[in-house]
Design a protein around this motif. Structure first.
Motif, PDB file in Angstrom:
ATOM      1  N   ASP A 199      34.231  67.015  33.956  1.00  0.00           N
ATOM      2  CA  ASP A 199      35.522  66.585  34.453  1.00  0.00           C
ATOM      3  C   ASP A 199      35.672  65.116  34.138  1.00  0.00           C
ATOM      4  O   ASP A 199      35.024  64.276  34.744  1.00  0.00           O
ATOM      5  CB  ASP A 199      35.601  66.815  35.960  1.00  0.00           C
ATOM      6  CG  ASP A 199      36.952  66.403  36.500  1.00  0.00           C
ATOM      7  OD1 ASP A 199      37.106  66.438  37.725  1.00  0.00           O
ATOM      8  OD2 ASP A 199      37.833  66.045  35.695  1.00  0.00           O
ATOM      9  N   PRO A 200      36.523  64.811  33.238  1.00  0.00           N
ATOM     10  CA  PRO A 200      36.606  63.412  32.802  1.00  0.00           C
ATOM     11  C   PRO A 200      37.066  62.469  33.894  1.00  0.00           C
ATOM     12  O   PRO A 200      36.881  61.278  33.786  1.00  0.00           O
ATOM     13  CB  PRO A 200      37.612  63.436  31.661  1.00  0.00           C
ATOM     14  CG  PRO A 200      37.976  64.827  31.446  1.00  0.00           C
ATOM     15  CD  PRO A 200      37.435  65.666  32.500  1.00  0.00           C
ATOM     16  N   HIS A 201      37.642  63.026  34.917  1.00  0.00           N
ATOM     17  CA  HIS A 201      38.115  62.122  35.953  1.00  0.00           C
ATOM     18  C   HIS A 201      36.991  61.614  36.836  1.00  0.00           C
ATOM     19  O   HIS A 201      37.117  60.577  37.455  1.00  0.00           O
ATOM     20  CB  HIS A 201      39.114  62.834  36.859  1.00  0.00           C
ATOM     21  CG  HIS A 201      40.370  63.159  36.150  1.00  0.00           C
ATOM     22  ND1 HIS A 201      41.129  62.203  35.559  1.00  0.00           N
ATOM     23  CD2 HIS A 201      40.984  64.333  35.925  1.00  0.00           C
ATOM     24  CE1 HIS A 201      42.181  62.773  35.017  1.00  0.00           C
ATOM     25  NE2 HIS A 201      42.119  64.061  35.219  1.00  0.00           N
TER      26      HIS A 201
ATOM     27  N   THR B 127      32.039  53.252  37.082  1.00  0.00           N
ATOM     28  CA  THR B 127      33.358  53.416  36.475  1.00  0.00           C
ATOM     29  C   THR B 127      33.745  52.251  35.623  1.00  0.00           C
ATOM     30  O   THR B 127      34.328  52.396  34.572  1.00  0.00           O
ATOM     31  CB  THR B 127      34.436  53.534  37.558  1.00  0.00           C
ATOM     32  OG1 THR B 127      33.817  53.844  38.783  1.00  0.00           O
ATOM     33  CG2 THR B 127      35.418  54.612  37.185  1.00  0.00           C
TER      34      THR B 127
ATOM     35  N   LEU C 108      32.700  51.890  32.044  1.00  0.00           N
ATOM     36  CA  LEU C 108      33.102  52.851  31.034  1.00  0.00           C
ATOM     37  C   LEU C 108      33.782  52.127  29.902  1.00  0.00           C
ATOM     38  O   LEU C 108      34.706  51.363  30.101  1.00  0.00           O
ATOM     39  CB  LEU C 108      34.109  53.840  31.625  1.00  0.00           C
ATOM     40  CG  LEU C 108      33.557  55.106  32.256  1.00  0.00           C
ATOM     41  CD1 LEU C 108      34.719  55.965  32.704  1.00  0.00           C
ATOM     42  CD2 LEU C 108      32.716  55.865  31.272  1.00  0.00           C
TER      43      LEU C 108
ATOM     44  N   LEU D  70      36.336  51.997  27.701  1.00  0.00           N
ATOM     45  CA  LEU D  70      37.570  52.733  27.558  1.00  0.00           C
ATOM     46  C   LEU D  70      37.899  53.063  26.119  1.00  0.00           C
ATOM     47  O   LEU D  70      38.523  54.056  25.832  1.00  0.00           O
ATOM     48  CB  LEU D  70      38.737  51.958  28.171  1.00  0.00           C
ATOM     49  CG  LEU D  70      38.955  52.270  29.645  1.00  0.00           C
ATOM     50  CD1 LEU D  70      40.151  51.498  30.154  1.00  0.00           C
ATOM     51  CD2 LEU D  70      39.166  53.748  29.840  1.00  0.00           C
ATOM     52  N   VAL D  71      37.518  52.190  25.266  1.00  0.00           N
ATOM     53  CA  VAL D  71      37.828  52.471  23.867  1.00  0.00           C
ATOM     54  C   VAL D  71      37.145  53.758  23.433  1.00  0.00           C
ATOM     55  O   VAL D  71      37.653  54.527  22.634  1.00  0.00           O
ATOM     56  CB  VAL D  71      37.376  51.310  22.968  1.00  0.00           C
ATOM     57  CG1 VAL D  71      37.571  51.671  21.508  1.00  0.00           C
ATOM     58  CG2 VAL D  71      38.170  50.070  23.310  1.00  0.00           C
TER      59      VAL D  71
ATOM     60  N   ASP E  42      36.042  56.086  25.677  1.00  0.00           N
ATOM     61  CA  ASP E  42      36.167  57.207  26.575  1.00  0.00           C
ATOM     62  C   ASP E  42      37.582  57.591  26.939  1.00  0.00           C
ATOM     63  O   ASP E  42      37.800  58.228  27.945  1.00  0.00           O
ATOM     64  CB  ASP E  42      35.394  56.897  27.857  1.00  0.00           C
ATOM     65  CG  ASP E  42      34.755  58.156  28.405  1.00  0.00           C
ATOM     66  OD1 ASP E  42      34.490  58.215  29.596  1.00  0.00           O
ATOM     67  OD2 ASP E  42      34.563  59.087  27.601  1.00  0.00           O
ATOM     68  N   ASN E  43      38.520  57.210  26.157  1.00  0.00           N
ATOM     69  CA  ASN E  43      39.883  57.584  26.514  1.00  0.00           C
ATOM     70  C   ASN E  43      40.190  58.975  25.987  1.00  0.00           C
ATOM     71  O   ASN E  43      39.484  59.492  25.138  1.00  0.00           O
ATOM     72  CB  ASN E  43      40.851  56.552  25.937  1.00  0.00           C
ATOM     73  CG  ASN E  43      40.766  56.549  24.440  1.00  0.00           C
ATOM     74  OD1 ASN E  43      41.267  57.435  23.764  1.00  0.00           O
ATOM     75  ND2 ASN E  43      40.110  55.537  23.907  1.00  0.00           N
ATOM     76  N   PRO E  44      41.222  59.541  26.483  1.00  0.00           N
ATOM     77  CA  PRO E  44      41.488  60.939  26.123  1.00  0.00           C
ATOM     78  C   PRO E  44      41.685  61.171  24.643  1.00  0.00           C
ATOM     79  O   PRO E  44      41.409  62.258  24.150  1.00  0.00           O
ATOM     80  CB  PRO E  44      42.779  61.263  26.882  1.00  0.00           C
ATOM     81  CG  PRO E  44      42.846  60.295  27.972  1.00  0.00           C
ATOM     82  CD  PRO E  44      42.163  59.064  27.513  1.00  0.00           C
ATOM     83  N   LEU E  45      42.191  60.167  23.964  1.00  0.00           N
ATOM     84  CA  LEU E  45      42.451  60.411  22.557  1.00  0.00           C
ATOM     85  C   LEU E  45      41.272  60.024  21.684  1.00  0.00           C
ATOM     86  O   LEU E  45      41.354  60.070  20.476  1.00  0.00           O
ATOM     87  CB  LEU E  45      43.681  59.620  22.104  1.00  0.00           C
ATOM     88  CG  LEU E  45      44.976  60.069  22.757  1.00  0.00           C
ATOM     89  CD1 LEU E  45      46.119  59.218  22.240  1.00  0.00           C
ATOM     90  CD2 LEU E  45      45.247  61.519  22.428  1.00  0.00           C
ATOM     91  N   SER E  46      40.223  59.664  22.328  1.00  0.00           N
ATOM     92  CA  SER E  46      39.113  59.149  21.540  1.00  0.00           C
ATOM     93  C   SER E  46      38.584  60.190  20.584  1.00  0.00           C
ATOM     94  O   SER E  46      38.430  61.353  20.920  1.00  0.00           O
ATOM     95  CB  SER E  46      38.008  58.704  22.494  1.00  0.00           C
ATOM     96  OG  SER E  46      36.779  58.703  21.840  1.00  0.00           O
ATOM     97  N   GLN E  47      38.292  59.750  19.415  1.00  0.00           N
ATOM     98  CA  GLN E  47      37.726  60.646  18.420  1.00  0.00           C
ATOM     99  C   GLN E  47      36.228  60.726  18.546  1.00  0.00           C
ATOM    100  O   GLN E  47      35.594  61.552  17.910  1.00  0.00           O
ATOM    101  CB  GLN E  47      38.052  60.134  16.999  1.00  0.00           C
ATOM    102  CG  GLN E  47      39.520  59.890  16.779  1.00  0.00           C
ATOM    103  CD  GLN E  47      40.291  61.182  16.798  1.00  0.00           C
ATOM    104  OE1 GLN E  47      39.959  62.103  16.087  1.00  0.00           O
ATOM    105  NE2 GLN E  47      41.323  61.255  17.626  1.00  0.00           N
TER     106      GLN E  47
ATOM    107  N   TRP F 126      35.710  62.929  27.341  1.00  0.00           N
ATOM    108  CA  TRP F 126      36.943  63.633  27.024  1.00  0.00           C
ATOM    109  C   TRP F 126      36.757  64.623  25.896  1.00  0.00           C
ATOM    110  O   TRP F 126      37.296  65.715  25.934  1.00  0.00           O
ATOM    111  CB  TRP F 126      38.042  62.636  26.659  1.00  0.00           C
ATOM    112  CG  TRP F 126      38.677  62.033  27.870  1.00  0.00           C
ATOM    113  CD1 TRP F 126      38.363  60.853  28.438  1.00  0.00           C
ATOM    114  CD2 TRP F 126      39.704  62.601  28.652  1.00  0.00           C
ATOM    115  NE1 TRP F 126      39.146  60.633  29.526  1.00  0.00           N
ATOM    116  CE2 TRP F 126      39.981  61.687  29.678  1.00  0.00           C
ATOM    117  CE3 TRP F 126      40.424  63.791  28.588  1.00  0.00           C
ATOM    118  CZ2 TRP F 126      40.953  61.920  30.634  1.00  0.00           C
ATOM    119  CZ3 TRP F 126      41.398  64.023  29.543  1.00  0.00           C
ATOM    120  CH2 TRP F 126      41.650  63.097  30.560  1.00  0.00           C
TER     121      TRP F 126
ATOM    122  N   TYR G 180      35.172  67.472  27.234  1.00  0.00           N
ATOM    123  CA  TYR G 180      36.132  68.236  28.011  1.00  0.00           C
ATOM    124  C   TYR G 180      36.992  69.092  27.110  1.00  0.00           C
ATOM    125  O   TYR G 180      37.241  70.263  27.388  1.00  0.00           O
ATOM    126  CB  TYR G 180      36.997  67.263  28.823  1.00  0.00           C
ATOM    127  CG  TYR G 180      38.201  67.916  29.411  1.00  0.00           C
ATOM    128  CD1 TYR G 180      39.448  67.754  28.835  1.00  0.00           C
ATOM    129  CD2 TYR G 180      38.091  68.709  30.533  1.00  0.00           C
ATOM    130  CE1 TYR G 180      40.558  68.356  29.364  1.00  0.00           C
ATOM    131  CE2 TYR G 180      39.202  69.328  31.066  1.00  0.00           C
ATOM    132  CZ  TYR G 180      40.435  69.150  30.483  1.00  0.00           C
ATOM    133  OH  TYR G 180      41.525  69.752  30.994  1.00  0.00           O
TER     134      TYR G 180
END
Lengths: 805, 189
Positions: free
Chosen positions: A70-72, A79, A82, A84-85, A87-92, A98, A101
Motif C-alpha cells: 500500500d503506497p500510502h 516518511t 522518502l 519523492l523523485v 517514489d511518486n506514482p508516476l515513477s518509472q 508505487w 503497487y
C-alpha cells in the motif's frame, strides 16, 4: 485428519457421551479438510484447534501486510526520508512502492479475469468480490469454507434457542455480524456447563444435537483460547483459512505430494530422472495403468498418447476440471483424507522411488483415481484409432458418472499402486530422459514402455554428459563397433531410443557433423550399454548383453554399434553415428534388426529419406539421427521413469552405420517377443530402436527404402516404426548384405534431419500437450514454436514414410 | 486509490513544441484514471495524446484553444471529492485567491483546478483547495517568460488527497508532495 477424533474427543472431553461418527464432521468439510491438509492438528481439544487456527490466521495477516503493498503506508515511520523523485506514482523506477503497487494491480486484474471465468455455473458465489485472489485450486477450498459458514448459520437458525443469551433472558437476533457477540455469551454458558458437566438444560440440549451440529457449535465459539481469532469456523477469517489450506495443499506439508511441484517446469532437485515432476507423475500414472491393464496401456502407448497430455490438467488442478463442483468435493474429501507423509522405501541399491507421486498414500490415491478414470473410459478408448480422439475422450470426462464406483475402484487400485511403487525401477524413465536442453522432455514412460527389451540405464544425466564428452574426444574410436543393439529393442523402443539419441545428439550435431564419430560413439555406446545392462540386471540383460556383443562383434561401421549400444545404454552416449559411419557398417545393422525393426522402419526410414534429400549427406544423417532421437524423446514425453542417462549427449550424433549384425537382429527378434516387458525395458527397447533407426537412417538413405522391410509390428507405434524403419534400414542392409556406404550415408543424413526435427518438435511439444503423441510430435525440436514443430513433424513424417516404403 | 492528472496550458504548437521528454516518459497509460485539463492545449493532437493516456478526459476552454466546444467550467466527482475545473482567464484578477475562492463557492466543489498563470500554486482555505498545475510545457505566459514546466498528480483516497507536484527545474524532475484532508462533514464548505 482427525475430525473424527476431534469430534469424539470434544464431546468426550466434556461428557464422553457422544460416540464418534464414522464420517468426521459430516457437513463441515472446511474443518475436515483443514485437518487433513495438516493445518489443524489432529488434537482432541477445541482449544488446541483454536490456538492453531489463530496462529495460522495471524501468520496470514502478517504475510498479507507484508506483501500487499500500500503506497500510502509510510515506510516504517521514515516518511520524510522518502525520496519523492523515486517514489511518486508516476515513477518509472521499478523499485518504488508505487511500481510494486501497480505490478500487484496488474496481477490482481489478471487473477480477477481468471476468476470471473471460473465456475461460471456457480456465479452467485464466485463472482462476488470476496473471491478475489482465487485460483482454481483455491476456489473449491474457499467454497467449502463458505459452505461451512452457511451451514453454521443454518444451524444457528435451526437451533436458535441454543444460541440464546442465557443471561439476559432474551435472544439476540441472529445475524452474521452479531453472532460472535451472541456466541460469547452463549459459549460462556455452554463452556461452563460442559466443563462442569452440569446438567443444565442447555447442555443437554447441546448434546442432544446431532454430533455434527455440536461440532458446529463448538467450533464457532468466540469464547475459548484466542478469543475471536480462534473461532475455528469463522466467516471473517475465511480468507485466512482459505490461504492456509491452499498453502498446505501446494506445499504438501512435508508430504510427498506437493501441488506446487506440478507447476514447476524444471526438474525437481532430487528427481532422479531430471524431468519435471509433473511429467514424472504422469508417467507414474501410466506405470500404474500398465500394471493394472496392460492392454489398454499398450493401446494408448501405441497410439502415442502421452500421459501428460491429459494428466497434466488432471494433476495440476487435482481433477478440478473433470468433475462438477459437488463431485469434486467428494473426490477431494477422499484424497485429503489420505495421509500425505512419505512412505519410506528406499530400495537397497540406493535408488528411491521411481515415482514421487506414488510415494505417499495420498499420492497413490491420486494416481489410482486417475487410473480408475482412465479405466472408466476403457471401452471408448480401446475403440479409438487415433491419438486425437483418445485425448478428446480423456479430456472431456463425461458428466453424470457414478462417482462412488470410481472412488471405490481408485481405492482398490491404490493398494496396488503402493505395491508397485516399491518394485518399479526408476530406470524406466531415467533412461528416457533426453539430455537435450529442453527442460521438459516428457518421457512417456508408460506409454512408451512397450518394448522393454533393453534394460534401462539408470545412469544419471551427468553420466551421460561425461560420456558424451568422452565420445566427442574419441570420435573416431568406435566406428566399427556398430552393433545392432537397437535391434534388440522392440521396434518402438528402438525408435524411441533413437529419437532420444538423436535428440541428445542433435545439439552437438553441428560440431560433429563433419566427423564420423561412429567409432567413438559405438564404443561409448557399447560401454553405456554395458553399464546399462549391469545396472538393470534384468531380463533384458541378456539382450542387452547380446546387443553389446553384437555391437562389439560388429566390424562394420561403428555407428551402428553405437546405435545399438546407445539405444540400450542411453541416448546421451549415442553419437550420431550415422553421420560418422563411413563404412558400410550399416548393413550389418539391418540384419540384426529382424522383423521388429522392419515394421517400424518404414516411417522412420521414409522420414530419414526425406531428410537425406534435404540435407547434405553428413548433415542429414546426423539430423535424421537426431530427429529420430527427438521423435523418440518426444514420444516419451514423460520421461519420468526413463533414466536420465539415456539421454545422449546431444552432440553425439550417432551416425552409426546401421549395421546391425545378425546378433543384434536376433536380439531384436528376441526383444520383440518381450514386447510386453515392463516399462523400463520398453524404454530401453525403444531406445535401441531409435538408435538403430537413427543409425540406419543415417547410414543409408537409400537403404532406408530397401530396409523398410515390412516387418512392422503393427502394434508398434510410429516411433517404433520409425526406429524400426531406421533399423530396418539397417536391417535390410544387414540382412541383405554389407550396406552400401552410400546407403548408410543417406540414412545418416536422414537420421540427422529427423533428429533435428524431433528436437524441434520436442521442444515445442513439451509445451503443447495436445499434440498427438506421435513420432512426429517428438521430432520437432525445441524452439520455434508449434509452427516449427508442426513443420518439422511433417517432414519427419515424410521421412518416415519414405523409410517405410 | 484514484490517480488524477491535472495538467494544462501547454500552448502547443504556438508557444512550445512539446512536453519535456522526461515528463513524457513518466506519463504512461494505465496508471492514471482521470485527466483534468485546464485548457490552452491548443490543438486537437494534444487532446488525442491525452486520450491515449486515459480515456476519461475533462477539459475546459482556454482563450487560445482551437476547439471551441470545450465548456468554460466543469465539475466532476471522484470518490469523496468534488472537483471543479476552470481555465482561469475569466477570473480577474488572474490568479487571485479570493476570486478563485468565489468561483469555487459558485461551483460548489472541494477542489478547484485552474490555470492560466503558468505558475504552480496549491492553496488551502476554509472552503477547500485550489490547485494550479502550471504549464506542462513551460510556455511563456501573458506576464512572464520565466516558466518551469510543471503538472500535478492527485491521489484521491477516501477523504484524503495527496498532491504530487512534478516540476522540471534545470533539466531535472523534482517531485513534491502535499497532503490535504477533507473534513468529514456533509458539506465541504
Amino acid at each position: 485428519m482427525s475430525k473424527e477424533i476431534v469430534k469424539e474427543e470434544a464431546p468426550s472431553s466434556s461428557s464422553g457421551v457422544v460416540p464418534a461418527e464414522s464420517r468426521p464432521f459430516g457437513s463441515l468439510r472446511g474443518v475436515q479438510w483443514r485437518i487433513n491438509l495438516g493445518i489443524l492438528p489432529p488434537s482432541s481439544s477445541i482449544d488446541d484447534l483454536r490456538r492453531v487456527t489463530a496462529d495460522f490466521r495471524r501468520r496470514y495477516a502478517g504475510l498479507r501486510r507484508q506483501l500487499l503493498v500500500d503506497p500510502h503506508v509510510p515506510k516504517d515511520g521514515a516518511t520524510n526520508s522518502l525520496d519523492l523523485v523515486m517514489d511518486n506514482p508516476l515513477s518509472q523506477n521499478p523499485d518504488s512502492t508505487w511500481s510494486q503497487y501497480f505490478r500487484n494491480a496488474e496481477l490482481e486484474k489478471m487473477v480477477n479475469q481468471d476468476l470471473s471465468r471460473l465456475y461460471p455455473e456457480h456465479e452467485s458465489y464466485f463472482q462476488t468480490p470476496g473471491c478475489q485472489g482465487m485460483h482454481e485450486l483455491l476456489a473449491p477450498l474457499l467454497y467449502v469454507l463458505h459452505v461451512d459458514v452457511e451451514r453454521l448459520l443454518e444451524v444457528r437458525k435451526l437451533y436458535e434457542d441454543l444460541f440464546i443469551d442465557k443471561f439476559d433472558g432474551f435472544s439476540f437476533e441472529e445475524n452474521g455480524v452479531a453472532y460472535n457477540f451472541d456466541f460469547k455469551k452463549f459459549a460462556d454458558s455452554v463452556e461452563d456447563e460442559i466443563e462442569s458437566q452440569g446438567n443444565s438444560k442447555k447442555v443437554m440440549s447441546l448434546y442432544e444435537l446431532d454430533p455434527e451440529l455440536q461440532a458446529v457449535v463448538l467450533l464457532s465459539d468466540a469464547y475459548g483460547a484466542e478469543g475471536e481469532l480462534g473461532i475455528v469456523l469463522s466467516e471473517k477469517f475465511m480468507e485466512h483459512d482459505a490461504y492456509c489450506m491452499f498453502d498446505a495443499l501446494m506445499i504438501g506439508a512435508h508430504g510427498s505430494v506437493a501441488m506446487a511441484d506440478f507447476f514447476a517446469s524444471s526438474p525437481a532437485a532430487e528427481s532422479q530422472s531430471g524431468v519435471p515432476p509433473v511429467i514424472e507423475a504422469s508417467a507414474a500414472l501410466y506405470h500404474l495403468l500398465s500394471i493394472v491393464d496392460s492392454s489398454l496401456h499398450s493401446h494408448l502407448v501405441e497410439l502415442g498418447v502421452e500421459p501428460q497430455y491429459f494428466a497434466l490438467r488432471w494433476l495440476r488442478v487435482l481433477f478440478g476440471r473433470e468433475f462438477s463442483l459437488q463431485d469434486l468435493l467428494v473426490v477431494w474429501d477422499k484424497i485429503f483424507s489420505e495421509d500425505n507423509s512419505p512412505l519410506d522405501e528406499i530400495s537397497d541399491d540406493g535408488e528411491h522411488f521411481s515415482f514421487k507421486l506414488l510415494g505417499s498414500r495420498r499420492g497413490t490415491l491420486i494416481a489410482a483415481m486417475a487410473v480408475s478414470m482412465i479405466l472408466y473410459l476403457r471401452s471408448s478408448l480401446l475403440a479409438t484409432e487415433t491419438a486425437t480422439s483418445c485425448l478428446q475422450r480423456l479430456l472431456n470426462f463425461p458428466e453424470g458418472i457414478n462417482l462412488k464406483k470410481l472412488i471405490a475402484k481408485a481405492e482398490s487400485l491404490q493398494t496396488l499402486a503402493l505395491d508397485s511403487n516399491i518394485s518399479s525401477l526408476p530406470s524406466t524413465f531415467v533412461g528416457a530422459y533426453n539430455c537435450s536442453k529442453s527442460p521438459i522432455n516428457a518421457h512417456n514412460v508408460s506409454s512408451d514402455l512397450v518394448c522393454p527389451k533393453t534394460t534401462l540405464n539408470l545412469v544419471p544425466d551427468s553420466y551421460w554428459e561425461e560420456k558424451w564428452r568422452v565420445l566427442h574426444k574419441a570420435e573416431e574410436q568406435r566406428q566399427n563397433s556398430s552393433e545392432k543393439k537397437t535391434s534388440s529393442g522392440k521396434k518402438k523402443w528402438s525408435e524411441r531410443v533413437k529419437f532420444r539419441l538423436s535428440r541428445t545428439e542433435s545439439e552437438p550435431l553441428p560440431a560433429i557433423r563433419e566427423k564420423c564419430k561412429l567409432e567413438h560413439t559405438l564404443s561409448v555406446r557399447r560401454s553405456l550399454l554395458e553399464d546399462l545392462s549391469k545396472q538393470l540386471g534384468l531380463e533384458e540383460d541378456v539382450e542387452t548383453a547380446g546387443c553389446v556383443e553384437v555391437s562389439n562383434s560388429v566390424d562394420h561401421h561403428p555407428a551402428e554399434v553405437h546405435r545399438d549400444g546407445q539405444n540400450c545404454a542411453n541416448k546421451g552416449s549415442i553419437c550420431t553415428v550415422e553421420d560418422r559411419c563411413d563404412d558400410g557398417s550399416g548393413a550389418v545393422v539391418s540384419e540384426e534388426n529382424s522383423s521388429i525393426f522392419s515394421e517400424p522402419p518404414s516411417p522412420p526410414s521414409s522420414v530419414i529419406n526425406d531428410h537425406d534429400h534435404e540435407n547434405d549427406t553428413e548433415k542429414s544423417s546426423v539430423a535424421s539421427n537426431l530427429s529420430a532421437d527427438d521423435n523418440y524423446v518426444h514420444q516419451r514425453s514423460i520421461p519420468e521413469d526413463l533414466p536420465q542417462p539415456v539421454s545422449l549427449p546431444p552432440e553425439d550424433v550417432y551416425l552409426n552405420s546401421p549395421h546391425e549384425n545378425g546378433s543384434s537382429g536376433k536380439m531384436v527378434s528376441a526383444t520383440k517377443e518381450k514386447r510386453q516387458l515392463s516399462g523400463k525395458f520398453q524404454w530401453l527397447h525403444k531406445f535401441r530402436g531409435s538408435i538403430v533407426s537413427e543409425e540406419t537412417s543415417g547410414k543409408r538413405g537409400g537403404i532406408s527404402e530397401a530396409a523398410n522391410s515390412p516387418n512392422h509390428d503393427s502394434k508398434r507405434n510410429t516411433v517404433d516404426s520409425f526406429t524400426a524403419g531406421a533399423s530396418s534400414n539397417s536391417h535390410p542392409t544387414n540382412k541383405g548384405d554389407a550396406m552400401d556406404q552410400n546407403m548408410m550415408d543417406t540414412l545418416k543424413h536422414l537420421g540427422q534431419a529427423m533428429l533435428d526435427h524431433i528436437q524441434v518438435v520436442e521442444s515445442v511439444f513439451q509445451q503443447d500437450q495436445g499434440q498427438g503423441g506421435s513420432l512426429d510430435n517428438l521430432s520437432k525440436n525445441i524452439g520455434k514454436g508449434q509452427v516449427t514443430a508442426i513443420t518439422a513433424l511433417k517432414e519427419l513424417r515424410k521421412i518416415s514414410n519414405l523409410l517405410s516404403e | 486509490m484514484v490517480l488524477v492528472l491535472a495538467i494544462g496550458d501547454l500552448h502547443i504548437p504556438h508557444r512550445a513544441p512539446d512536453l519535456p521528454p522526461k515528463f513524457k516518459s513518466m506519463l504512461v497509460p494505465g496508471k492514471i484514471q482521470h485527466i483534468i485539463c485546464t485548457g490552452n492545449l491548443c490543438i486537437k493532437e494534444v487532446h488525442d495524446y491525452f486520450k491515449t493516456l486515459c480515456p476519461d478526459l475533462h477539459i475546459t476552454r482556454g482563450e487560445y484553444d482551437e476547439d471551441s466546444r470545450y465548456p468554460e467550467n466543469k465539475t466532476l466527482t471522484i470518490g469523496q471529492f468534488k472537483l471543479g475545473i476552470c481555465h482561469g482567464h475569466q477570473v480577474i484578477p488572474w490568479g487571485d485567491l479570493d476570486s478563485l475562492a468565489m468561483v469555487q463557492r459558485q461551483l460548489d466543489v472541494d477542489i478547484l483546478v485552474t490555470g492560466h498563470t503558468h505558475q504552480f500554486k496549491a492553496y488551502k482555505h476554509e472552503g477547500g483547495v485550489v490547485i494550479n498545475p502550471g504549464s506542462a510545457t513551460g510556455a511563456y505566459s501573458s506576464f512572464t517568460y520565466d516558466v518551469n514546466p510543471s503538472f500535478v498528480l492527485m491521489d484521491i483516497d477516501g477523504l484524503r488527497v495527496v498532491v504530487y507536484v512534478y516540476e522540471f527545474i534545470d533539466g531535472e524532475v523534482k517531485v513534491d508532495k502535499i497532503d490535504f484532508k477533507k473534513t468529514a462533514t456533509a458539506s465541504a464548505h
